[in-house]
Structures are given as structure tokens and as C-alpha cells.
Design an enzyme around this catalytic site. Structure first.
Site, short mmCIF file in Angstrom:
data_model
loop_
_atom_site.label_atom_id
_atom_site.label_comp_id
_atom_site.label_asym_id
_atom_site.label_seq_id
_atom_site.Cartn_x
_atom_site.Cartn_y
_atom_site.Cartn_z
CB ALA A 20 -0.96 -0.02 1.19
CB CYS A 54 -7.83 -5.18 5.71
SG CYS A 54 -6.60 -3.92 6.09
NE ARG A 81 -0.24 4.70 -13.32
CZ ARG A 81 -0.74 5.26 -12.22
NH1 ARG A 81 -1.00 4.52 -11.16
NH2 ARG A 81 -0.96 6.54 -12.15
NE ARG A 455 -29.63 15.16 25.93
CZ ARG A 455 -30.95 15.01 25.91
NH1 ARG A 455 -31.54 14.40 24.89
NH2 ARG A 455 -31.69 15.46 26.91
#
Length: 465
Positions: A20, A54, A81, A455
Site C-alpha cells: 500500500a 485486511c 506506468r 449528552r
């Protein structure tokens, strides 16, 4: 004379690691500069590039039908590329002074040096494998790479018996336990922690524990593996703790990972407390103008605690690669840090967290209040409404949000993203109560569960002297 001067005006970018971070960096650098300006050489020691680690548990479990679905871009696509990608080639040395790396062909053993003007270190992480008897026996599997996943699937196919032991109960351990249940195995999870998912506080981990047992998984907590027992054929046959043995035809290791930084350490590059490379905001290795690092081999800044930490996630790795490629290609980008967001699932139970756990907050010297609420994913009267537990940490006195943990059924997990944005923005729980979130009965109650927790936390902060 510089390396680039020796080759004319063209610079050479060398990338170590083809997953990655490394290939994102290479691809982005190529977008920034054409082949006539920048030569890019990338080394990958495995068989695959740009794959989703993953996704391996979902491939093993059968949700993803085939391995190649997990590959985002093949070596051939990268080469098309103008990236000189050299597969099955392991970098064995970084010579910082000379600006070169030594690489070895994994199959032939042939070695050669390659010079660089700019270097990217994206060596990833390695699974933790305790040095215990039997750990290297056939039938014991890590699940870090596609090769690992294939080896595990081959092992499952060969094994007629159906007993599996998973060592560790983090993300990978929990996901692999479910994958093996889906394949019809009897599954035992041996976990050294009080509850599974140590990224959660134990009170929230308990909810995961109950869900796993509901699936038929046997959970053994507070248990340290002492050795793996093997049969006469040498294959693993059981996992032993101090006071028990658990029969196993296959063992899966899910104990976590450590940064793969042996190369960097040998080159005397700066490492942090967790063993990861230290970089600046531009992902440059500290003290080195022409070396970058990213992905699972680096430590990142935790924006909530202000400390460095190691988080091995593909989301970060891809962002690191984009930043590195932009900078190496002559542009400018930064990676400011993380808040520690993660989401997972076991069967239909969704598990999410962001920010600090109680022990993280204590370690950082923060005083805090907690609020835990139970709500539903949709309006209570709407079909399919399912229960959800939300836990929130807020800083005492200031009310600054510190962390959120969510465990629930469908619609629970991705609610953590609201908290991740609030954390990144430095919001208080009081400010969160006014967030204008989307509402309709099919999507949430009138008060979203995250806001109900905010809250309650705001009230707890208000009661503090």
C-alpha cells in the site's frame, strides 16, 4: 557529483516494499513527474503488489470468492506506468552514506547494488511469532500476506479434522475465528487479555466475548500459550497453556504485528519506542532530507494524546504513500497524525473505536469521565432496530472528547466516524450534543446514539468540581 548528475537530469527514486504505502508513493510520484524526469525502481520480496491484507480473513472465510479480488493493482499494471518493479527481490542493506541499496533475488540468490537520489522505505510490519516450542511446525499460520492466506487455505483443504485454535483476540484473531467457524471448524480462541479486542476497554470487550460464544467459539481469556505440541508426523496437534491443552489440527496466529525495521535499524535510521521509523509531518525520516518512510513500518502522532504510536492500517498506509509520492515528486503534502479509528465485525456484531481507552488516557496523564449508554440503530418502532452500546470518554473539567467505543448490530460500526471527526476537530462533548446529524426513523432514533452518549458525558463533566 550527485547520482542524478551522473545520469543526466533524471533522478532515481527507489522504493522498498510493493504494497500500500510503497506503491501509492511510486504511483503518486509518477503522476507528479514523467519517466524523462524521474526514474522509479521498486523492490518487493513477495509474489504480490498492492493487495489488501485486511481482506484475507474474508477470503479465507469465503465472503471474498478468490484471492485476486484482493489485488488492487498487479505488477504488470505498475510497470505499464513506467515503474521498474522488481518482484521476488529483497533489499538486504541500505547504505545511506553512498545513497544506494543492496538487493537479493529471492529465487537465484544473485545480489546487486542500486543507487538512489530519493529513497522510500515501506517495509511494512511482521506478525508477532513468540519463540515457543512448535511455533514453526506445519499447520501453524500467520496471515500477513496473500502467500500466508494461500498457505492457510491449502492447510485447511488438506486437513480432514476440523479443530482450529486461534492465538490472540485482536482484529485478526477475531476475524479469523469467524472465518474458521464459517468453514465448519470447531474454534477455540486463546487470549492473554481479560477480554477479546484489547483495543477496547474490558467492559466493552465483554460484549464481543458474549457474541463470540454465541457463534459457538470457545473463548479462553487470561491464558498465556507456553508451547505448541506436535504429532509423530511433525504437524501441530495442540496448543498448550500452563494449565490446559487445546487440540488443534490448524493454528492461526493473531497476536498482532511489529514494524519491520531491521533494515532501517542497521542503517542507523531513527526508531521510536514501538520500533517504528520516526518521520516529520512530510513523512521524511527525521534527519534525512532524501529518505521517506510510510505504512506499517512507521510510528505516527496520536492527535489526542500527543504521543507517537504504531498503528498498522491500510488507510494510513495509502495516505502516507500519497504524501510521500507528492513530496518525492517535487510537490508538498503533510500527514498530520491520527486519532486511532478502527472498525471490525464478528458475524453481525460491529465493533468500533476511536481515540483513547481508559488506560491510554491515564498513561497520557489525563483525568476523565466516562459515559456508557444503550440505544438502538433506528427508531425503536421501525423494523430492524437493533441494540447498540456506546461508551464515551471526556476530559474532566474541559469536556474535550477523548474517545468513543461502539459495539452493536447493523448500523453501529460506522457511527464511530462522527466521533473521529469530532476528535480531529478537538470538540467538547457539549459541542457534540448540538451536531446536526441526519435523522429519519430508518437511520436512527431522534437522538443519535453518539449524541445520547455525548449528552450523558457532558452532564458528567458538568458535575465535576
Amino acid at each position: 557529483m550527485s547520482m542524478s548528475a551522473a545520469r543526466g537530469t533524471r533522478e532515481r527514486l527507489v522504493v522498498i516494499g510493493g504494497d500500500a504505502a510503497g506503491m501509492s508513493a511510486a504511483s503518486q510520484a509518477r503522476r507528479m513527474k514523467g519517466p524523462d524526469e524521474l526514474e522509479i525502481v521498486a523492490f518487493e520480496r513477495g509474489h504480490f503488489t498492492s493487495f489488501s491484507a485486511c481482506g484475507i480473513p474474508y477470503w479465507v472465510g469465503g465472503d471474498v470468492p478468490e484471492r485476486d479480488k484482493l489485488i488492487a493493482r498487479t505488477p504488470e499494471e505498475h510497470r505499464a506506468r513506467d515503474i521498474d518493479l522488481r518482484m521476488r527481490t529483497e533489499v538486504t542493506e541500505i547504505d545511506v552514506a553512498a545513497g544506494r541499496v543492496r538487493a537479493r533475488d529471492v529465487d537465484s540468490g544473485a545480489e546487486s547494488w542500486t543507487s538512489y537520489d530519493k529513497l522510500v522505505i515501506a517495509t511494512g510490519a511482521r506478525p508477532v511469532r513468540p519463540e515457543l516450542p512448535g511455533m514453526d511446525a506445519p499447520g501453524v499460520h500467520g496471515v500477513q500476506t496473500l502467500d500466508d492466506g494461500q498457505a492457510l487455505l491449502d492447510s485447511l483443504t488438506r486437513t480432514r479434522a476440523r479443530r482450529a485454535v486461534v492465538v490472540g483476540a485482536g482484529y485478526i484473531g477475531v476475524e479469523m475465528a469467524e472465518a474458521l467457524i464459517n468453514r465448519g471448524y470447531e474454534v477455540t480462541v486463546v487470549n492473554r487479555g481479560r477480554e477479546p479486542m484489547s483495543t477496547l476497554d474490558p467492559d466493552m470487550g465483554r460484549l464481543v466475548h458474549e457474541a463470540m460464544e454465541g457463534l459457538g467459539i470457545t473463548m479462553v481469556n487470561d491464558a498465556e500459550v507456553t508451547k505448541l505440541l506436535t504429532g509423530e508426523d511433525g504437524r501441530v496437534r495442540a496448543v498448550a497453556t500452563e494449565d490446559a491443552e487445546f487440540p488443534a489440527d490448524v493454528v492461526v496466529l493473531g497476536i498482532g504485528v511489529r514494524p519491520e525495521t531491521a533494515l532501517a535499524a542497521d542503517a542507523r535510521l531513527p526508531l521510536g519506542a514501538h520500533g517504528g521509523l520516526l518521520t516529520d509531518l512530510a513523512m521524511r525520516v527525521r534527519g534525512h532530507e532524501n529518505i521517506w518512510a510510510g505504512g506499517d513500518c512507521v510510528e505516527v502522532l496520536d492527535l489526542v494524546s500527543g504521543r507517537e504510536r504504531h498503528i498498522a492500517l491500510g488507510t494510513h498506509a495509502n495516505k502516507h504513500g500519497q504524501v510521500i509520492g507528492t513530496n518525492a515528486g517535487g510537490g508538498y503534502a503533510t500527514f498530520p497524525g491520527v486519532v486511532g479509528t478502527a472498525v471490525s465485525k464478528v458475524c453481525d456484531l460491529e465493533i468500533a473505536r476511536t481515540g483513547l481507552r481508559e488506560k491510554d488516557a491515564r498513561r497520557a496523564g489525563l483525568q476523565f469521565v466516562t459515559a456508557t449508554i444503550e440505544s438502538t440503530s433506528r427508531a425503536g418502532y421501525y423494523p430492524g432496530a437493533s441494540p447498540m452500546t456506546v461508551k464515551m470518554l471526556a476530559e474532566r473539567r474541559t469536556g474535550r472528547l477523548l474517545g468513543v467505543q461502539i459495539v452493536g448490530r447493523e448500523g453501529a460500526g460506522k457511527r464511530v466516524d462522527v466521533a473521529a471527526v469530532a476528535l480531529t476537530a478537538g470538540m467538547t462533548v457539549e459541542q457534540m450534543t448540538a451536531l446536526d446529524l441526519g435523522y429519519a426513523p430508518p437511520f436512527s432514533p431522534v437522538w443519535d446514539p453518539v449524541l445520547v452518549a455525548a449528552r450523558k458525558a457532558a452532564k458528567a463533566v458538568g458535575q465535576q468540581p
